[in-house]
Motif scaffolding. Structure first.
Motif, PDB file in Angstrom:
ATOM      1  N   PRO A  85       0.812  -1.227   0.000  1.00 33.27           N
ATOM      2  CA  PRO A  85       0.000   0.000   0.000  1.00 33.27           C
ATOM      3  C   PRO A  85       0.844   1.275   0.000  1.00 33.27           C
ATOM      4  N   ASN A  86       2.116   1.190   0.352  1.00 32.26           N
ATOM      5  CA  ASN A  86       2.912   2.413   0.514  1.00 32.26           C
ATOM      6  C   ASN A  86       3.816   2.692  -0.676  1.00 32.26           C
ATOM      7  N   VAL A  87       3.690   1.965  -1.776  1.00 36.87           N
ATOM      8  CA  VAL A  87       4.555   2.222  -2.919  1.00 36.87           C
ATOM      9  C   VAL A  87       4.096   3.478  -3.647  1.00 36.87           C
ATOM     10  N   THR A  88       5.078   4.289  -4.081  1.00 37.82           N
ATOM     11  CA  THR A  88       4.760   5.507  -4.830  1.00 37.82           C
ATOM     12  C   THR A  88       5.990   5.916  -5.629  1.00 37.82           C
ATOM     13  N   ALA A  89       5.783   6.763  -6.629  1.00 36.82           N
ATOM     14  CA  ALA A  89       6.880   7.198  -7.500  1.00 36.82           C
ATOM     15  C   ALA A  89       7.895   8.017  -6.701  1.00 36.82           C
ATOM     16  N   GLY A  90       9.172   7.887  -7.096  1.00 35.44           N
ATOM     17  CA  GLY A  90      10.252   8.647  -6.470  1.00 35.44           C
ATOM     18  C   GLY A  90      10.928   7.944  -5.313  1.00 35.44           C
ATOM     19  N   GLN A  91      10.400   6.808  -4.927  1.00 36.20           N
ATOM     20  CA  GLN A  91      10.997   6.098  -3.801  1.00 36.20           C
ATOM     21  C   GLN A  91      12.233   5.306  -4.221  1.00 36.20           C
ATOM     22  N   LYS A  92      13.204   5.204  -3.290  1.00 35.52           N
ATOM     23  CA  LYS A  92      14.305   4.245  -3.420  1.00 35.52           C
ATOM     24  C   LYS A  92      13.857   2.961  -2.714  1.00 35.52           C
ATOM     25  N   VAL A  93      13.929   1.864  -3.424  1.00 32.94           N
ATOM     26  CA  VAL A  93      13.379   0.613  -2.909  1.00 32.94           C
ATOM     27  C   VAL A  93      14.370  -0.529  -3.120  1.00 32.94           C
ATOM     28  N   VAL A  94      14.046  -1.653  -2.506  1.00 36.52           N
ATOM     29  CA  VAL A  94      14.831  -2.882  -2.668  1.00 36.52           C
ATOM     30  C   VAL A  94      14.131  -3.746  -3.707  1.00 36.52           C
ATOM     31  N   VAL A  95      14.874  -4.122  -4.757  1.00 40.54           N
ATOM     32  CA  VAL A  95      14.279  -4.844  -5.881  1.00 40.54           C
ATOM     33  C   VAL A  95      14.976  -6.187  -6.051  1.00 40.54           C
ATOM     34  N   ALA A  96      14.188  -7.262  -6.083  1.00 44.53           N
ATOM     35  CA  ALA A  96      14.705  -8.586  -6.405  1.00 44.53           C
ATOM     36  C   ALA A  96      14.494  -8.824  -7.891  1.00 44.53           C
ATOM     37  N   LEU A  97      15.585  -9.042  -8.614  1.00 44.43           N
ATOM     38  CA  LEU A  97      15.523  -9.187 -10.060  1.00 44.43           C
ATOM     39  C   LEU A  97      15.159 -10.610 -10.455  1.00 44.43           C
ATOM     40  N   ASP A  98      14.822 -10.775 -11.703  1.00 46.74           N
ATOM     41  CA  ASP A  98      14.496 -12.084 -12.249  1.00 46.74           C
ATOM     42  C   ASP A  98      15.665 -13.048 -12.018  1.00 46.74           C
ATOM     43  N   GLY A  99      15.379 -14.239 -11.426  1.00 48.62           N
ATOM     44  CA  GLY A  99      16.412 -15.239 -11.154  1.00 48.62           C
ATOM     45  C   GLY A  99      16.918 -15.235  -9.732  1.00 48.62           C
ATOM     46  N   MET A 125      10.479  -8.001  -8.214  1.00 47.87           N
ATOM     47  CA  MET A 125       9.658  -7.817  -7.025  1.00 47.87           C
ATOM     48  C   MET A 125      10.263  -6.722  -6.160  1.00 47.87           C
ATOM     49  N   ILE A 126       9.396  -5.787  -5.726  1.00 47.68           N
ATOM     50  CA  ILE A 126       9.799  -4.768  -4.758  1.00 47.68           C
ATOM     51  C   ILE A 126       9.534  -5.356  -3.375  1.00 47.68           C
ATOM     52  N   CYS A 127      10.548  -5.356  -2.508  1.00 46.98           N
ATOM     53  CA  CYS A 127      10.538  -6.218  -1.327  1.00 46.98           C
ATOM     54  C   CYS A 127      10.240  -5.495  -0.022  1.00 46.98           C
ATOM     55  N   ALA A 128       9.548  -6.207   0.861  1.00 45.38           N
ATOM     56  CA  ALA A 128       9.417  -5.822   2.261  1.00 45.38           C
ATOM     57  C   ALA A 128      10.554  -6.477   3.035  1.00 45.38           C
ATOM     58  N   GLU A 129      10.773  -6.057   4.278  1.00 41.36           N
ATOM     59  CA  GLU A 129      11.947  -6.541   5.013  1.00 41.36           C
ATOM     60  C   GLU A 129      11.841  -8.024   5.347  1.00 41.36           C
ATOM     61  N   ASP A 130      10.634  -8.541   5.616  1.00 40.39           N
ATOM     62  CA  ASP A 130      10.527  -9.957   5.948  1.00 40.39           C
ATOM     63  C   ASP A 130      10.739 -10.843   4.725  1.00 40.39           C
ATOM     64  N   GLU A 131      10.508 -10.283   3.528  1.00 41.65           N
ATOM     65  CA  GLU A 131      10.656 -11.082   2.312  1.00 41.65           C
ATOM     66  C   GLU A 131      12.115 -11.348   1.946  1.00 41.65           C
ATOM     67  N   ILE A 132      13.025 -10.542   2.483  1.00 41.41           N
ATOM     68  CA  ILE A 132      14.454 -10.774   2.212  1.00 41.41           C
ATOM     69  C   ILE A 132      15.201 -11.208   3.472  1.00 41.41           C
TER      70      ILE A 132
END
Length: 830
Positions: A85-99, A125-132
């Motif tokens: 719910p908190n994703v928005t443009a301009g954010q720096k995020v953690v991204v898990a790439l394909d593979g 996938m843009i990740c939450a802390e528990d997902e990584i």
């Protein structure tokens, strides 16, 4: 022993890889048995990067999903469907790439793949802390505040790194290397670069104990007087047994806040396989593994009388250790006691339950000491307590490290537990331990190493090993060296040369192009090792498995069987009270192996062992003998659809023994009833009035005492005699040109007559034509008469020069029949 490379690099900076360091340590005698790669979190966030959300809009076919484009630093924005719910443009995020494979805090790992979510393509996938695996929150994606460029690995942002952990097979003589600093000190000599102790220069203790105020109420009869008294906040130390404790230092800390350790400390301990407990205990464990100096933390409020006494225990007194077990102390146990002599800890081994640090502790007394190895080893063995502290004290620690470790621990507790130093360090050191003086002759170095090493290189190696040159002879060929106390195994000239060679490098000792000797040694013929290998192959080919058991065993095995105590070879084994004699028989150690396998439902066993036995004779002299032991139990054959399983029996064992004897060129010696103390029936094979082999069923009482639940057949051969009397069994002879003839007889004899007696009669009666005698049936029944039995025996007759005629055959058989009737009282059944 586990050593963390990341930890090691804090003591000796090096860019060498783990493999290179492992090779160096192994070459110097610290054998690296394995290198384990550890990651801060599983997977190390490989394939996970920092990205920037460029656009964010509602998913056309799902109200709770967003359709985003994310810059991951490679010039090609990714379209990613996100449900946070908190994703928005301009954010720096953690991204898990394909593979990428993610290891969440809960649940199984999963792999990121390109997919379609409700009809829209998603390339990551843009990740939450528990997902990584970085936390437990799943409220939304992680939003970062960082200037790092897009595409930066997430592991770099979070400061995650990997570590290599060495598993070192530390030999008992290398107590100096039982810590990270000890290994760093070794690398200092190998790499020729400095290592350093942790900085303790910021340690400051008051010059006198801090004064504390106490409110005292005095009963004056009709009224109570309240008075404030000042006292010194300190713990005094007295060493009553200077033989067991040559140095004892302590430090009082106040305002200690017991709680969890910081992450960096927990990570250090986990890397070497330790579980964090609390900040005080963790600091003592950390310093032990960093510097090799064991520490112990007492709750200062639980030290009776504010006094520490190092003394021997009172015989029979009770003491409850930290594990809750009540132990009965012996007079030889070295203990740390309170003012009235009540034990608080087993010195160098284990603490007591009442004086240990708890969550309520606020005042801590830190102990750092040098205890005599023999005293600690004896106590640890008596009470069957093996700890990291006793492991080091038993082998010898460095008395010079005592105050350094104390200061290091105090600084850490100031940092992570809010501790304040309440008094000066108490350091009782009645007789300082001096360096050991050892003479070194440089020509002796060349003689033992086999190669000239320049004196400058030797001097450099010794300096790097902290070994000082205190004197030099006028010609420079002889040095007097001062060896520091932490080099507990270096006491002789040969030890010094070994130290030089370790660092110089065994691989640097060149082989000469032509090796020669001034004499020719007399080599034994045959080679006992070759014979042993041949017999091992023979038995292994028959389905037997070789075992190797410990020559040290438990004296109770033999005392309960009535073995005289003065015949046992006893050893003083501080490591195990149960292994206190050298075995006089191979049987018991083999039965332990059978028991272990039978208890795990491996019941059909055929084993053999080449082992030594030890005994004292009537003159008090020690005897060491080599034996070949063969064990047989369970079924000889497995059950199949063709036939049922068959139990192993005496004859299966006898066949194996006969094969061994035949392979060594020995005819089967004369048998007689066995007199072995552990066998219930069987045969003893004698040659020249010496017992060569004994075989039979292991007595039921022996099996019961060793908890073996099924019958066992056992053979013990005198391997020394068999090798000494070896005859080459390989003899070529021409194949016979004329046929052999078989004749059978059925002989009724007294029940006491053995087949071996009949065979000997036949061999003496017909020496020319008789080739073999075998029995193929034995019968006992009422129709034979009381006390009688019948042997059905076959005879193979052959003349190597001509074909046998009926007359020659009949004449031979008549001679045999006549001797059977005359010597054995046989009746021929026709």
């Amino acid at each position: 022993m586990k050593i963390s490379l990341d930890w090691l690099r804090t003591l000796i900076p090096t860019d060498k890889s783990a493999a290179e360091i492992g090779a160096l340590l192994t070459g110097s005698g610290l054998e690296v048995e394995g290198i384990e790669e550890l990651e801060s979190i599983p997977g190390g966030l490989r394939g996970v990067v920092i990205g920037e959300v460029l656009t964010c809009q509602k998913h056309p076919d799902a109200d709770k999903l967003s359709l985003t484009t994310v810059d991951v630093g490679d010039g090609t924005p990714r379209q990613i469907v996100c449900g946070a719910p908190n994703v928005t443009a301009g954010q720096k995020v953690v991204v898990a790439l394909d593979g990428a494979t993610l290891y969440p805090s809960q649940g199984e790992p999963f792999k990121i793949k390109k997919s379609k979510i409700r009809g829209a393509a998603s390339e990551g996938m843009i990740c939450a802390e528990d997902e990584i695996g970085l936390g437990t929150s799943h409220a939304g994606i992680m939003v970062l505040d960082t200037p790092l460029p897009n595409g930066t690995p997430a592991a770099e942002y979070f400061g995650l790194g990997s570590d290599s952990v060495f598993e070192i097979g530390l030999t008992p003589n290398r107590a100096d290397a039982a810590s990270h600093f000890g290994v760093a000190r070794e690398l200092r000599a190998l790499l020729r670069q400095p290592c350093h102790l942790p900085d303790v220069s910021k340690f400051h203790a008051p010059t006198a104990p801090i004064k504390k105020q106490n409110v005292v109420e005095i009963d004056q009869g009709n009224w109570v007087e309240t008075r404030k008294e000042w006292y010194d906040d300190t713990i005094s130390v007295t060493i009553e047994d200077e033989t067991g404790s040559q140095r004892y230092a302590g430090l009082l800390l106040d305002n200690v806040q017991v709680g969890p350790s910081p992450e960096w400390l927990q990570r250090r301990l986990r890397s070497i396989g330790l579980s964090p407990i609390n900040n005080v205990v963790d600091v003592t464990n950390f310093v032990l593994h960093e510097l090799g100096q064991p520490l112990h933390a007492f709750d200062a409020d639980q030290i009776p009388g504010g006094k520490i006494v190092v003394k021997r225990a009172t015989e029979g007194e009770k003491f409850v250790t930290l594990d809750g077990a009540e132990r009965t102390l012996r007079a030889a146990d070295l203990v740390i006691a309170g003012a009235a002599g009540e034990p608080l800890a087993l010195a160098g081994v284990f603490g007591g339950k009442t004086s240990g640090v708890s969550d309520a502790t606020t005042r801590v007394f830190l102990e750092s000491a040098y205890f005599a190895p023999a005293a600690v080893r004896r106590t640890a063995q008596t009470h069957q307590l093996k700890t990291d502290a006793s492991f080091r004290f038993e082998r010898g620690t460095d008395p010079h490290m005592v105050p350094i470790a104390l200061k290091r621990a105090a600084l850490l507790l100031q940092e992570i537990a809010g501790a304040t130093i309440a008094a000066p360090i108490v350091d009782v050191y009645p007789t300082p331990i001096a360096h050991t003086l050892v003479r070194l002759r440089l020509p002796r170095v060349e003689m033992l190493v086999g190669q000239y090493i320049a004196p400058e290189r030797i001097r450099q190696i010794l300096t790097d090993l902290d070994i000082l040159i205190s004197e030099e002879s006028e010609d420079g060929h002889e040095w007097i060296l001062a060896v520091p106390p932490h080099k507990v195994d270096v006491t002789r000239e040969a030890d010094i040369i070994e130290e030089i060679l370790r660092i110089y490098g065994y691989n640097h000792v060149a082989l000469r192009p032509h090796n020669s000797a001034s004499f020719l040694a007399k080599f034994p013929n045959p080679d006992p090792e070759v014979l042993r290998q041949n017999i091992a192959r023979l038995l292994s080919g028959q389905g037997y498995s070789e075992i190797i058991t410990n020559s040290l065993t438990n004296s109770q095995y033999f005392e309960k069987e009535g073995q005289p105590a003065d015949e046992l070879v006893r050893v003083l084994n501080y490591n195990s009270a149960d292994l206190n004699v050298l075995r006089p028989s191979v049987l018991q150690s083999g039965l332990e192996i059978l028991r272990h396998n039978i208890n795990r439902r491996q019941r059909d066993l055929k084993l053999y062992e080449f082992g030594k036995t030890y005994q004292r004779d009537a003159d008090g002299k020690y005897q060491e003998k080599n034996k070949l032991a063969i064990f047989l139990t369970g079924n000889a054959t497995a059950e199949t659809w063709q036939h049922k399983s068959e139990k192993s029996n005496f004859h299966d064992l006898a066949a194996a023994v006969q094969q061994v004897l035949a392979a060594l060129g020995h005819p089967v010696p004369a048998p007689q009833p066995v007199q072995h103390p552990y066998l219930a029936g069987g045969l003893a094979l004698l040659a020249h009035n010496q017992v060569v082999a004994q075989l039979g069923a292991v007595a039921a009482g022996v099996l019961k005492r060793l908890d073996v639940s099924q019958p066992v057949w056992y053979a013990e051969l005198d391997w020394d005699w068999l090798v000494r009397k070896y005859k080459n069994a390989l003899a070529a002879r021409e194949l016979p040109k004329f046929p052999e003839v078989r004749r059978d007889l059925s002989l009724v004899v007294d029940r006491s007559v053995t087949f071996e007696q009949l065979r000997q009669i036949a061999v003496r009666a017909e020496r020319k034509l008789l080739q073999t005698v075998t029995v193929f049936d034995v019968y006992e029944g009422d129709n034979l008469g009381e006390g009688k039995k019948s042997y059905s025996v076959s005879f193979i007759l052959q003349d190597p020069t001509q074909t046998l005629t009926d007359q020659a055959i009949d004449a031979a058989m008549q001679r045999l029949i006549g001797q059977f009737e005359k010597q054995a009282g046989a009746v021929i059944r026709r």
